[in-house]
Write an enzyme that holds these catalytic residues in place. Structure first.
Site, PDB file in Angstrom:
ATOM      1  CB  SER A 149     -28.632  13.759 134.659  1.00 43.55           C
ATOM      2  OG  SER A 149     -27.741  13.556 133.696  1.00 43.55           O
ATOM      3  CE  LYS A 175     -29.610  15.037 130.941  1.00 43.39           C
ATOM      4  NZ  LYS A 175     -29.459  16.419 130.864  1.00 43.39           N
ATOM      5  CE  LYS A 177     -25.592  13.548 130.461  1.00 44.63           C
ATOM      6  NZ  LYS A 177     -25.818  14.805 129.898  1.00 44.63           N
ATOM      7  CG  ASP A 202     -28.323  15.348 127.498  1.00 47.52           C
ATOM      8  OD1 ASP A 202     -27.957  15.549 126.419  1.00 47.52           O
ATOM      9  OD2 ASP A 202     -27.925  15.915 128.580  1.00 47.52           O
ATOM     10  CD  GLU A 227     -30.692  17.495 127.908  1.00 41.43           C
ATOM     11  OE1 GLU A 227     -31.377  17.083 128.600  1.00 41.43           O
ATOM     12  OE2 GLU A 227     -29.911  18.117 128.311  1.00 41.43           O
ATOM     13  CG  ASP A 252     -28.049  21.271 127.487  1.00 38.19           C
ATOM     14  OD1 ASP A 252     -27.578  22.492 128.023  1.00 38.19           O
ATOM     15  OD2 ASP A 252     -27.333  20.460 128.118  1.00 38.19           O
ATOM     16  CE  LYS A 276     -27.051  21.635 131.498  1.00 35.12           C
ATOM     17  NZ  LYS A 276     -25.984  20.903 130.621  1.00 35.12           N
ATOM     18  N   GLY A 304     -28.768  21.070 135.130  1.00 39.07           N
ATOM     19  CA  GLY A 304     -27.626  21.364 136.013  1.00 39.07           C
ATOM     20  C   GLY A 304     -26.110  20.854 135.170  1.00 39.07           C
TER      21      GLY A 304
HETATM   22  O1  OSB Z   1     -25.965  17.693 129.158  1.00 37.00           O
HETATM   23  O2  OSB Z   1     -27.039  18.335 130.842  1.00 37.00           O
HETATM   24  C1  OSB Z   1     -26.041  17.909 130.359  1.00 37.00           C
HETATM   25  C2  OSB Z   1     -23.592  17.450 133.333  1.00 37.00           C
HETATM   26  C3  OSB Z   1     -22.634  18.107 132.915  1.00 37.00           C
HETATM   27  C4  OSB Z   1     -22.566  18.646 131.694  1.00 37.00           C
HETATM   28  C5  OSB Z   1     -23.562  18.564 130.899  1.00 37.00           C
HETATM   29  C6  OSB Z   1     -24.815  18.003 131.153  1.00 37.00           C
HETATM   30  C7  OSB Z   1     -24.782  17.229 132.540  1.00 37.00           C
HETATM   31  C8  OSB Z   1     -26.009  16.748 133.026  1.00 37.00           C
HETATM   32  C9  OSB Z   1     -25.954  16.454 134.572  1.00 37.00           C
HETATM   33  O3  OSB Z   1     -26.694  15.969 132.421  1.00 37.00           O
HETATM   34  C10 OSB Z   1     -26.977  17.468 135.156  1.00 37.00           C
HETATM   35  C11 OSB Z   1     -26.796  17.403 136.643  1.00 37.00           C
HETATM   36  O4  OSB Z   1     -27.292  16.371 137.297  1.00 37.00           O
HETATM   37  O5  OSB Z   1     -26.194  18.417 137.283  1.00 37.00           O
HETATM   38 MG    MG Z   2     -27.534  18.054 128.150  1.00 43.02          MG
END
Ligand code: OSB
Ligand code: MG
Length: 382
Positions: A149, A175, A177, A202, A227, A252, A276, A304
């Site tokens: 991510s 992924k 953002k 995402d 996402e 999510d 999660k 994560g």
């Molecule tokens: O939206 O998936 C998410 C991290 C913190 C809070 C929300 C998210 C995320 C990530 C990172 O996308 C996931 C990771 O690398 O652990």
């Molecule tokens: Mg997410």
């Protein structure tokens, strides 16, 4: 199609051991780079850890709550309160985990607090039995495919450069953002550079249904999924959006429980679920959601929360369970921390897989001197 046999979770017949000592420790680790999302940019990781000791064996669990309620309403502060005042008192020695789950269900919500206790207990039970955690949860696989991510970047060029590093590591999907004003152009830049990359975006809830025409522009880029495009608390509006998009929607934030997954499926609100375990109440709930997704023909994967090595290891073991059909957000430790509180760090093999740490429990060694150095709060509960 013949109905599949009911899901069996044999570890729910295990019993809680007597706890000789219980500690709640909050550690603060600097991120190697700020992690930017549409809701907030985190520069440090504050992780609440639960340490359980029984008969000379110790096991840790990590709470995925942030100190702030910007991604999720639970915080490290609410989790301490719920864990100390409501959950730990329910952990009677000798109680079956299935019965403990029923007791936990009386406490509404608070999935992050529940997962912390469940993770630590399962880790303790697996360690005591001399089994790797995945022997309780999943299938005997040696490694899992890894996804990454990537947070918001200042420019499309900076994003492309981060994606280049991920592709060089052979991550199985990337992924990125997105947020309003930082989406189509950015996806286009990555897609132009990597026409065949397994790519997804995402939004962390940044859009509304009024943006659906705009979001439809993303259909041109062959994303694996988008996402949580709409509000963190919505399922219904996602069902309207999904009908207007070719790109699969992944939920999510909206999925807190097996019941939420059933609602989303019944409404056609998504084609993929990001599970999660640290947010939905733990490993048992996560496996139940994965089964519901699989039964409905949806893909699911393990998300994560930028965990330390303690929570990251739990997510790795979980991905051996049935229903985790796509690579998760479990990337290398070096993406997050220069120095973690557990060893060994997560390092991809040459094919972009994460080896399952061998050895009892999660298979990672928690480093007491690192914990002591990073601790910002220490509460000896018992
Ligand atoms: O939206 O998936 C998410 C991290 C913190 C809070 C929300 C998210 C995320 C990530 C990172 O996308 C996931 C990771 O690398 O652990
Ligand atoms: Mg997410």
């Amino acid at each position: 199609m013949p109905a599949r046999p009911p899901l069996k979770l044999p570890f729910l017949d295990d019993v809680a051991p007597p706890l000789d000592r219980v500690d709640l420790v909050t550690v603060r680790l600097p991120f190697v780079a700020p992690f930017g999302t549409s809701v907030y940019t985190w520069t440090v990781k504050d992780a609440l850890l639960l340490r359980l000791a029984s008969g000379g064996v110790e096991a840790w669990g990590e709470c995925v709550a942030d100190p702030d309620p910007f991604y999720f309403h639970e915080t490290t502060g609410t989790a301490v309160h719920i864990i100390k005042d409501f959950l730990l008192p329910l952990v009677e020695p000798g109680i079956k985990l299935s019965e403990l789950g029923a007791r936990f269900a009386r406490v509404r919500g608070n999935g992050m607090a529940k997962a912390t206790v469940e993770n630590a207990l399962l880790n303790l039970i697996a360690t005591t039995r001399g089994l790797p955690l995945h022997a309780l949860l999943g299938r005997p696989v040696a490694r899992i495919p890894s996804g990454i991510s990537i947070g918001l970047k200042e420019t499309p060029a900076a994003l492309v450069s981060a994606v280049e590093s991920a592709v060089a590591k052979k991550y199985h999907r990337v992924k990125m953002k997105i947020k309003k004003g930082q989406d189509v152009e950015w996806v286009e830049a990555v897609r132009r550079r990597f026409p065949d990359l397994k790519l997804m975006a995402d939004a962390n809830g940044d859009y509304s249904l009024e943006d659906s025409r705009h979001l439809r522009r993303l259909d041109d880029f062959g994303l694996m999924m988008i996402e949580q495009p709409l509000s963190y608390s919505d399922i219904y509006q996602h069902s309207i959006l999904q009908k207007e998009l070719r790109t699969p929607v992944c939920l999510d934030e909206s999925i807190h429980s097996p019941a939420d997954a059933e609602t989303a499926i019944a409404l056609g609100a998504c084609r993929v679920i990001n599970i999660k375990q640290g947010r939905v109440g733990g490993l048992a709930e996560a496996i139940r959601i994965a089964r519901i997704a699989a039964d409905a023909g949806l893909d699911a994967w393990s998300g994560g929360m930028d965990e330390t090595g303690i929570g990251r290891a739990v997510n790795i073991h979980l991905q051996t369970a049935e229903g985790f059909s796509l690579p998760g957000d479990t990337s290398e430790t070096a993406n997050y921390f220069a120095e973690d509180i557990a060893e060994p760090p997560v390092v991809l093999d040459a094919d972009g897989f994460v080896p399952i740490p061998p050895g009892p429990g999660t298979g990672v060694r928690v480093l007491p001197e690192r914990i002591a150095r990073c601790a910002i709060a220490w509460d000896k509960v018992r």
